[in-house]
Enzyme design. Sequence first.
Site, mmCIF file in Angstrom:
data_model
loop_
_atom_site.group_PDB
_atom_site.id
_atom_site.type_symbol
_atom_site.label_atom_id
_atom_site.label_comp_id
_atom_site.label_asym_id
_atom_site.label_seq_id
_atom_site.Cartn_x
_atom_site.Cartn_y
_atom_site.Cartn_z
ATOM 1 N N CYS A 18 -3.446 0.200 5.698
ATOM 2 C CA CYS A 18 -3.714 -0.058 7.114
ATOM 3 C C CYS A 18 -5.143 0.348 7.493
ATOM 4 C CB CYS A 18 -2.759 0.745 7.969
ATOM 5 S SG CYS A 18 -1.046 0.406 7.569
ATOM 6 N N TRP A 49 -0.684 -2.937 6.537
ATOM 7 C CA TRP A 49 -0.218 -3.245 5.181
ATOM 8 C C TRP A 49 1.209 -2.721 5.132
ATOM 9 C CZ3 TRP A 49 1.130 -0.664 0.513
ATOM 10 C CH2 TRP A 49 1.022 -1.446 -0.645
ATOM 11 N N ASN A 86 -1.776 4.787 10.445
ATOM 12 C CA ASN A 86 -1.895 4.575 9.005
ATOM 13 C C ASN A 86 -1.230 5.770 8.342
ATOM 14 O OD1 ASN A 86 -2.697 4.163 6.378
ATOM 15 N ND2 ASN A 86 -4.853 4.609 6.732
ATOM 16 N N GLU A 106 -9.816 -2.187 -18.765
ATOM 17 C CA GLU A 106 -10.401 -2.567 -17.481
ATOM 18 C C GLU A 106 -10.578 -4.087 -17.399
ATOM 19 O OE1 GLU A 106 -10.617 -1.406 -14.762
ATOM 20 O OE2 GLU A 106 -12.212 -2.424 -13.688
ATOM 21 N N LYS A 147 -8.845 -6.346 -14.517
ATOM 22 C CA LYS A 147 -9.662 -7.171 -13.607
ATOM 23 C C LYS A 147 -9.131 -8.596 -13.591
ATOM 24 C CE LYS A 147 -11.225 -5.051 -11.855
ATOM 25 N NZ LYS A 147 -11.402 -3.730 -11.376
HETATM 26 C C1 F6R Z 1 -8.649 -2.221 -9.321
HETATM 27 C C2 F6R Z 1 -8.786 -1.144 -8.377
HETATM 28 C C3 F6R Z 1 -7.735 -0.097 -8.361
HETATM 29 C C4 F6R Z 1 -8.351 1.258 -7.980
HETATM 30 C C5 F6R Z 1 -7.236 2.303 -7.805
HETATM 31 C C6 F6R Z 1 -7.794 3.681 -7.496
HETATM 32 O O1 F6R Z 1 -9.726 -3.096 -9.260
HETATM 33 O O2 F6R Z 1 -9.698 -1.108 -7.602
HETATM 34 O O3 F6R Z 1 -7.051 -0.032 -9.553
HETATM 35 O O4 F6R Z 1 -9.222 1.652 -8.988
HETATM 36 O O5 F6R Z 1 -6.384 1.908 -6.766
HETATM 37 O O6 F6R Z 1 -8.546 3.668 -6.328
HETATM 38 P P1 F6R Z 1 -9.578 4.819 -6.004
HETATM 39 O O7 F6R Z 1 -10.663 4.736 -7.009
HETATM 40 O O8 F6R Z 1 -10.046 4.536 -4.623
HETATM 41 O O9 F6R Z 1 -8.825 6.116 -6.111
#
Ligand code: F6R
Length: 606
Positions: free
Chosen positions: A2, A75, A99, A479, A483
């Site tokens: 959110c 969300w 949120n 990764e 992606k």
């Molecule tokens: C994939 C992606 C997610 C984030 C994961 C952790 O492209 O972006 O897998 O890497 O949700 O998010 P952070 O880094 O914000 O803790």
Amino acid sequence: MCGIVGYIGNRDCTDVLLDTLSKLEYRGYDSAGIAVFEKGSIKVKKSKGKLVNLVKKMDVEGRPSGHCGIGHTRWATHGEPSDINSHPHGNRRISIVHNGIIENYKELKELLKKEGYAFESETDTEVLAKLIDYYYNGDPVDTLINTLAHIDGSYGVGIVFRDFPDHIYAMRKDSPLILGTGENENFIASDIASILKYTRDYYLIEHGEICDITQNEIKVFDTHKNIIEKELHTATWDVDAAEKGGYEHFMLKEIHEQPSAVKLTLSPRIKNSLPDLSESGLTAEKLGSYENIYIIACGTAMHAAMVGKYVIEKLARVSVTVDIASEFRYRDPLINPTDLFIAISQSGETADTKAALHLAKDRGADTLAIVNVVGSSIAREADMVLYTNAGPEISVASTKAYSVQLAAMYLLAVELANVKKRITSEECAKLTENLLELPSLIEKCLETKEMCQLTASKLVNANSLLYIGRGLDYALSMEGSLKLKEISYIHSESYAAGELKHGTISLITDNMPVVAVATQRALIEKTVSNIEEVKARGAMVVLVCGESLEIEDKIVDYVIRLPETNEMFMPSLAAIPLQLIAYYTSVLKGNDVDQPRNLAKSVTVE
Ligand code: F6R
């Protein structure tokens, strides 16, 4: 997740709310709504779907006109995406956007029903709104203090009371929310990037604080109603950082920003050919004392941690355990006060990573946050913080954040190896020189664009793919695979190349393309054998490798060649074509590249 905004000032509030909400779209959402004061009453407009649906609805029903209001992108957690479940929630006296998750909402709902309250949505937020209404005593701050004492869970909340049309109230615990302050106008927002167009100045709200915001004043209270003096912060991010700047998608823009992002992460931390992390609080003495390192993260950040493990263990000979945050917190880990705990997170708000950090702190370990968003929860709660300087990452699929996380891992590995005397000063100088060359080499990797586009056109009709590699190439292939699947919706898996023949090779047919990464000299022959094995079984093979690798044409279909550097840092180069392949595949499929289905940028719930 959110997004929350709120505005009070001389501009048209609906315009500002819609504009700032559009800057939060990247977080992922499935409905949107606003509540604006118009002639003394609160006008609420909300709609399932994207902001454009809300705008269309207001074109038909009328657009609220006023100077104070709150807005939300939702969300869905409790209850499907629908007009009714969209925020704001409340009644004629009060309206809120939220949120987070109110964990005890079911008990509270029963209690409120007994008091005569009726509910129209399935949300925990409506329960919170009505609880605030229940405690309302004519003084909003008192009311919110009373309410806070009865709720469990996480929240960032924006509130308006009909009786106080010149005020917005806000409170937070464990969910991101900041207060922006401009000239004759003030804001609340989930992040600073969403209001950069209006102001760079902001205050951070701590857990349990309650804020009373008017056009020219911001007051923050603790739960005893004492006023708290807040420190003013100024964002250094550029206004353009939150715009596409001529690129078709934020993801493509962010892929192209990697050379500068990596430079900004590395250069200030390399002094006289030595890595220097002292600004993060990581002194040489501390670093030398750790027996084990735990690195905890989710998704892409966890993949950066995997690369970190290989490089730190190889260079510094210190044992590194990498864990998925949601697993770490529930497995009673053996972490203790002589260990270093590292949380990696772009947003600094990921709920599981934050919970793992709390656990490590409880066990007495020193904690280091490697975080991109300045002032985020994880950055504030860890003992030490290393900011990754990538600027705002808007595309849900992480690209530049991954690259800067890798850069942080390398810095740590070289610094640790130096402190532990595992490398000579000449070797250290050579490694830091290699690191400083990375930005220009990444720039060169962007030239593989056309080859990646061609590759994407060959992969776009596949139902499933395998990414294979050994050692660091395996860590990177995780990764690459993530992606591709998250934005193209094509299933893919990453596999340690040597493990294929223990089961997974039975999947290989001419319908299962394989992307192989081979940048590690000592492992190349082995990986090439694995490539031959899949090729012999009909797989189309795409190979990502260094420019000097000699390989027979007949065992690969497409080769993407990269400049070469110290092979420990090759993941930073090989990541680029993997990102580009995923990007172009998603574009060819006509997907929403920046906001893939079901995903949220910042996962602030467990
Ligand atoms: C994939 C992606 C997610 C984030 C994961 C952790 O492209 O972006 O897998 O890497 O949700 O998010 P952070 O880094 O914000 O803790």
